[in-house]
Design a protein around this motif. Structure first.
Motif, short mmCIF file in Angstrom:
data_model
loop_
_atom_site.label_atom_id
_atom_site.label_comp_id
_atom_site.label_asym_id
_atom_site.label_seq_id
_atom_site.Cartn_x
_atom_site.Cartn_y
_atom_site.Cartn_z
N ARG A 1 -7.87 -0.12 26.83
CA ARG A 1 -7.61 -0.50 25.44
C ARG A 1 -7.49 0.69 24.50
N ASN A 2 -7.73 1.89 25.00
CA ASN A 2 -7.75 3.05 24.12
C ASN A 2 -6.35 3.40 23.61
N ILE A 3 -6.33 4.01 22.44
CA ILE A 3 -5.06 4.28 21.75
C ILE A 3 -4.79 5.79 21.71
N VAL B 1 3.63 1.96 2.88
CA VAL B 1 3.28 2.06 4.30
C VAL B 1 3.19 0.66 4.91
N GLN B 2 2.75 -0.32 4.09
CA GLN B 2 2.74 -1.71 4.54
C GLN B 2 2.65 -2.63 3.34
N TYR C 1 -3.58 14.46 20.75
CA TYR C 1 -4.57 14.29 21.82
C TYR C 1 -4.06 15.05 23.06
N ARG D 1 -3.11 9.15 20.37
CA ARG D 1 -2.59 9.54 19.06
C ARG D 1 -2.12 10.99 19.07
N ILE E 1 -9.54 11.14 24.89
CA ILE E 1 -9.81 10.37 23.67
C ILE E 1 -11.32 10.34 23.45
N ARG E 2 -11.76 10.89 22.34
CA ARG E 2 -13.19 10.99 22.02
C ARG E 2 -13.97 11.60 23.18
N SER F 1 0.88 -6.66 6.66
CA SER F 1 0.25 -6.21 7.89
C SER F 1 1.31 -5.52 8.74
N ILE F 2 0.98 -4.37 9.29
CA ILE F 2 1.95 -3.61 10.07
C ILE F 2 2.40 -4.44 11.28
N ILE F 3 1.45 -5.12 11.92
CA ILE F 3 1.79 -5.90 13.11
C ILE F 3 2.71 -7.06 12.76
N GLU F 4 2.40 -7.74 11.66
CA GLU F 4 3.24 -8.85 11.20
C GLU F 4 4.65 -8.36 10.86
N VAL G 1 -0.14 1.70 18.90
CA VAL G 1 -0.02 0.38 19.51
C VAL G 1 1.45 -0.03 19.52
N LYS H 1 0.88 -1.17 0.00
CA LYS H 1 0.00 0.00 0.00
C LYS H 1 0.91 1.21 0.00
#
Lengths: 126, 366
Positions: free
Chosen positions: B292-294, B28-29, B299, B296, B345-346, B32-35, B316, B17
């Motif tokens: 669990r919130n991220i 950018v990947q 913020y 960014r 966050i939100r 998968s970014i995590i992989e 993450v 991508k």
């Protein structure tokens, strides 16, 4: 029949499909593919009511945070409870196992006017 | 106009991508970014970082010149050593952060951020007035490939890398796949690894060889997405997020990189020494979320109901298994390791704990 045959999609990549008198709402595979690794999902509570187009859930991939909008108006009657604890499952299946919420809706037919069949949705993307 | 590296078509064929980053069209990947992140932590990955700037500095006054533009002691830099530096302004703010390599007598290589090459060249030229120094921007002629991960050294050996011992933060001329290349033992991932400077015309050959020979070590091409999660976990700053023209090295937590005994003058020296002695108004902290919130970029950060700062980098941390961030906060003594802060966050406040950086430990292997 799978969801893809019967569902309607929004241009903001949500789908809605009628099942047992309720409407099942989720995100399309194209949306999930674009987001990449899903790492966060926040769903509304049962009983919450939303208008068409309102934000009802939040999703985040490694890359970015996005809002999810109601394809039609309605009241949440069920949520996919296991997903917020394992949002990565959406990367494998965003339909039968990866739907987000079920709603009861008495939406007017006009609310469906701007929704697309999956085939039309896919061809609009190209 | 958006630029492409010489490996652009390779990335497209690999199914990457592509996104626009610092005026470059970059992968950018791939999968998968995590992989990709885990591949670098566990095995080895290759990055095309050809967008980065390469500037050669030479001339009778090269050392004196560099000593004037960075707080680090360039006159003490041994041959083939590298040092992490900042280009400081008079107010202590940063034009860029970069690595300076000593490649010869009065001859240096600077590797700098893609987004800042033009600003850096302007700034360097401005500071070179009256000195016998040549500033040679070679960014358009070189590609830069990074091989990173615990198996990077095994892959290098497999490719014929002929240096017996190369310490971290050194640069050497080495033979790889029959090519004589400049190789530095540096990176931006928190893992052991190498960065290879290669002329554009040879970059495709080298890229293919790395992927081919790396197969037995589980190599994958790695995009900018994982580059960002890797550097964040390693607690490394990103210029534009964590550093800019209004942040000093002391505020940024880079005091370790500033020699306190440097006699020569450099831009911003007064401000920097004053901050070392008398403290700072704001400081960069690292934190991990307690839910669990991220967090960014941009913020807001709160402490005891008061807004005290903003997140500069967040996301993450796949290896740490947490959501982490960095940000500048008001320098209150109560905000220290293990303090609880909140991130907005939100429109809701979420608890986070201040932790030491890096978020994962570097495991270097020689």
């Amino acid at each position: 029949m799978s969801y893809k045959d019967e569902m309607y999609c929004t241009k903001s990549h949500e789908y809605v499909v009628k099942e047992d008198g309720k409407y099942v709402i989720g995100l399309t595979d194209y949306a999930i593919e674009q987001l990449g690794d899903i790492v966060f999902l926040e769903l509304p509570s049962v009983g919450d009511e939303f208008e068409k187009g309102e934000t009802f859930a939040n999703i985040e991939s490694v890359k970015a945070a996005s809002e999810i909008y109601m394809p039609i108006s309605g009241k949440i009657v069920e949520i996919n409870e296991e997903l917020p604890d394992a949002p990565e499952k959406l990367n494998e299946d965003c339909y039968e196992g990866g739907w987000l919420v079920k709603i009861e809706s008495d939406a007017q037919e006009s609310e469906f006017d701007d929704l697309l069949t999956y085939d039309d949705y896919k061809s609009e993307l190209e | 106009m958006v630029k492409q590296t010489y490996l652009h078509d390779k990335h497209v064929v690999l199914g990457a991508k592509m996104v626009d980053f610092a005026l470059w069209h970059m992968p950018v990947q791939y999968t998968s970014i995590i992989e990709e992140h885990k591949t670098v932590r566990e095995n080895v990955g290759v990055f095309d970082v050809s967008h980065m700037g390469e500037v050669f500095i030479s001339g009778k006054d090269a050392t004196e010149f560099l000593n004037k533009v960075v707080p680090q002691s360039i006159d003490r830099l041994p041959y083939e050593k590298a040092v992490y530096c900042q280009l400081t302004k008079e107010n202590g703010g940063l034009i860029d952060d970069l690595i300076i390599y000593k490649t010869g007598i009065e001859s240096y290589l600077i590797i700098c951020n893609a987004s800042r090459v033009d600003e850096d060249i302007n700034w360097l030229s401005l500071n070179a007035k009256g000195l016998d120094v040549k500033i040679d921007n070679q960014s358009h002629n070189y590609s830069l490939l990074a091989i990173q991960g615990p198996k990077a050294i095994d892959l290098m050996r497999k490719m014929g890398y002929d240096i017996q011992e190369q310490k971290s933060f050194t640069i050497k001329s080495a033979t790889i796949e029959g090519l004589k290349l400049l190789v530095s033992r540096t990176g931006y991932t928190g893992e052991d690894g190498f960065e290879i400077l290669v002329e554009n015309d040879l970059s495709e050959f080298l890229w293919d060889k790395i992927l081919e020979k790396g197969q037995e070590f589980g190599i994958k091409p790695i995009g900018l997405g994982a580059r960002d999660t890797l550097r964040l976990e390693a607690g490394l700053h990103l210029y534009g997020n964590d550093l800019n023209e209004t942040t000093t090295p002391i505020e940024a937590g880079l005091s370790w990189s500033i020699p306190k005994d440097k006699t020569q003058n450099y831009n911003g020296k007064d401000v920097i020494l004053n901050q070392i002695q008398n403290g700072v108004e704001k400081k960069l902290i690292g934190f991990e979320m307690l839910d669990r919130n991220i967090p960014r970029h941009e913020y807001e950060i709160y402490f005891k109901g008061e807004k005290v700062g903003e997140v500069t980098s967040g996301g993450v941390a796949p290896t740490a298994g947490k959501n982490i961030g960095m940000g500048y906060v008001k320098n209150l003594p109560e905000i220290c390791t293990d303090s609880i802060i909140q991130v907005m966050i939100r429109e809701k406040l979420h608890d986070a704990k201040v932790v030491k950086r890096p978020f994962v430990q570097k495991r270097n292997r020689v």
